[in-house]
Design a protein around this motif. Sequence first.
Motif, PDB file in Angstrom:
ATOM      1  N   ILE A 115       0.861  -1.189   0.000  1.00  0.00           N
ATOM      2  CA  ILE A 115       0.000   0.000   0.000  1.00  0.00           C
ATOM      3  C   ILE A 115       0.896   1.238   0.000  1.00  0.00           C
ATOM      4  O   ILE A 115       1.784   1.347   0.852  1.00  0.00           O
ATOM      5  CB  ILE A 115      -0.896   0.022   1.262  1.00  0.00           C
ATOM      6  N   PRO A 116       0.682   2.151  -0.930  1.00  0.00           N
ATOM      7  CA  PRO A 116       1.545   3.352  -0.933  1.00  0.00           C
ATOM      8  C   PRO A 116       1.320   4.166   0.343  1.00  0.00           C
ATOM      9  O   PRO A 116       0.166   4.454   0.678  1.00  0.00           O
ATOM     10  CB  PRO A 116       1.071   4.134  -2.167  1.00  0.00           C
ATOM     11  N   PRO A 117       2.385   4.468   1.090  1.00  0.00           N
ATOM     12  CA  PRO A 117       2.189   5.208   2.348  1.00  0.00           C
ATOM     13  C   PRO A 117       1.747   6.646   2.088  1.00  0.00           C
ATOM     14  O   PRO A 117       2.083   7.221   1.043  1.00  0.00           O
ATOM     15  CB  PRO A 117       3.574   5.169   3.005  1.00  0.00           C
ATOM     16  N   ILE A 118       1.009   7.198   3.027  1.00  0.00           N
ATOM     17  CA  ILE A 118       0.611   8.609   2.931  1.00  0.00           C
ATOM     18  C   ILE A 118       1.855   9.431   3.279  1.00  0.00           C
ATOM     19  O   ILE A 118       2.465   9.216   4.337  1.00  0.00           O
ATOM     20  CB  ILE A 118      -0.553   8.902   3.894  1.00  0.00           C
ATOM     21  N   PRO A 119       2.276  10.310   2.395  1.00  0.00           N
ATOM     22  CA  PRO A 119       3.546  11.019   2.655  1.00  0.00           C
ATOM     23  C   PRO A 119       3.480  11.886   3.908  1.00  0.00           C
ATOM     24  O   PRO A 119       2.418  12.419   4.235  1.00  0.00           O
ATOM     25  CB  PRO A 119       3.744  11.880   1.397  1.00  0.00           C
ATOM     26  N   ALA A 120       4.640  11.984   4.594  1.00  0.00           N
ATOM     27  CA  ALA A 120       4.697  12.835   5.791  1.00  0.00           C
ATOM     28  C   ALA A 120       4.599  14.303   5.359  1.00  0.00           C
ATOM     29  O   ALA A 120       5.164  14.685   4.339  1.00  0.00           O
ATOM     30  CB  ALA A 120       6.010  12.585   6.516  1.00  0.00           C
ATOM     31  N   VAL A 121       3.870  15.066   6.122  1.00  0.00           N
ATOM     32  CA  VAL A 121       3.715  16.493   5.796  1.00  0.00           C
ATOM     33  C   VAL A 121       4.112  17.313   7.026  1.00  0.00           C
ATOM     34  O   VAL A 121       3.723  16.973   8.145  1.00  0.00           O
ATOM     35  CB  VAL A 121       2.235  16.798   5.422  1.00  0.00           C
ATOM     36  N   ASP A 122       4.867  18.352   6.830  1.00  0.00           N
ATOM     37  CA  ASP A 122       5.160  19.269   7.925  1.00  0.00           C
ATOM     38  C   ASP A 122       4.052  20.328   7.965  1.00  0.00           C
ATOM     39  O   ASP A 122       4.093  21.326   7.248  1.00  0.00           O
ATOM     40  CB  ASP A 122       6.534  19.931   7.694  1.00  0.00           C
ATOM     41  N   PHE A 123       3.044  20.057   8.824  1.00  0.00           N
ATOM     42  CA  PHE A 123       1.856  20.934   8.846  1.00  0.00           C
ATOM     43  C   PHE A 123       2.181  22.317   9.393  1.00  0.00           C
ATOM     44  O   PHE A 123       1.441  23.261   9.160  1.00  0.00           O
ATOM     45  CB  PHE A 123       0.740  20.293   9.685  1.00  0.00           C
TER      46      PHE A 123
END
Length: 243
Positions: free
Chosen positions: A1-9
């Motif tokens: 499953i393609p991981p949800i990319p990390a985001v610097d919110f």
Amino acid sequence: IPPIPAVDFSQFGEVEEKPMGRLLKAGATNLHRSWLNVPHVTQFDEADITELEAFRKSMKEEAAKQGAKLTPLPFMIKASAYALKRFPQFNVSLHPDGDKLVWKKYVHIGVAVDTPDGLMVPVLRDADKKSVLEIAVEFADLAKRTLDKKLKREEMTGGCFTISSLGSIGGTAFTPIVNAPEVAILGVSKAQMKPVWDGKAFQPRLMLPLCLSYDHRALNGADAARFTAFLAELLSDIRRLVL
Ligand code: CAO
């Protein structure tokens, strides 16, 4: 499953990181595992609970004297237990070897309880052998101890079927996630007064939305439609529960 990319919110505005509690993490793992393993389908139906509601209200005070909160839930637990006896194919689990189904001869019903720390599912044992009032008394105690974090481990295991009731909050329907290794879960939304055609005129009837999600590996759509229609029939005329 393609991981949800990390985001610097924090690049978009102020944020705060807080650790997920133990219960929330365990729930997330269970739900994710079930979502990925179980091919889900949800069957919708409605039960006419006009008479049930009148009866429930008339019995509320008497039930309260015995320590029970007589909401529609104990009736749904009883009706589900009855339906599981009539349709035992809903009271199974898939064996991990993929070759067998495990048929259960007991009827233990889990009920999702919303707690400040996350969802918990206390299990009411042998619901098929108990009266609605006994179920109401026992569930009141289970729900209280769930919220007080006083449930024993064995009171959270062994469920055959789960009920998730959002009826006191609202909504017209939802698609609950099967509590694997169980193969079906009943979601209940808020009962609403609706105009129902009786063949001659529209009558105001209290309709309870039922949402049955099931594991399509163990059950098919016809099974689910029959099971849900049967549940609706039981709740529409609870005298059937004593037959
Ligand atoms: N339609 C209309 N009214 C309903 C109803 C329904 N389907 N179900 C309950 N009500 C009413 C009750 O009758 C009660 O009103 P009265 O006092 O007038 O009788 C009122 O709503 C409050 O009920 P309650 O919430 O105190 O009790 P309950 O037995 O319905 O539910 C429990 C108990 C533990 C299931 C509930 O508190 C809870 O935690 N629900 C959330 C479960 C959840 O989060 N599920 C989602 C899981 S998937 O993420």
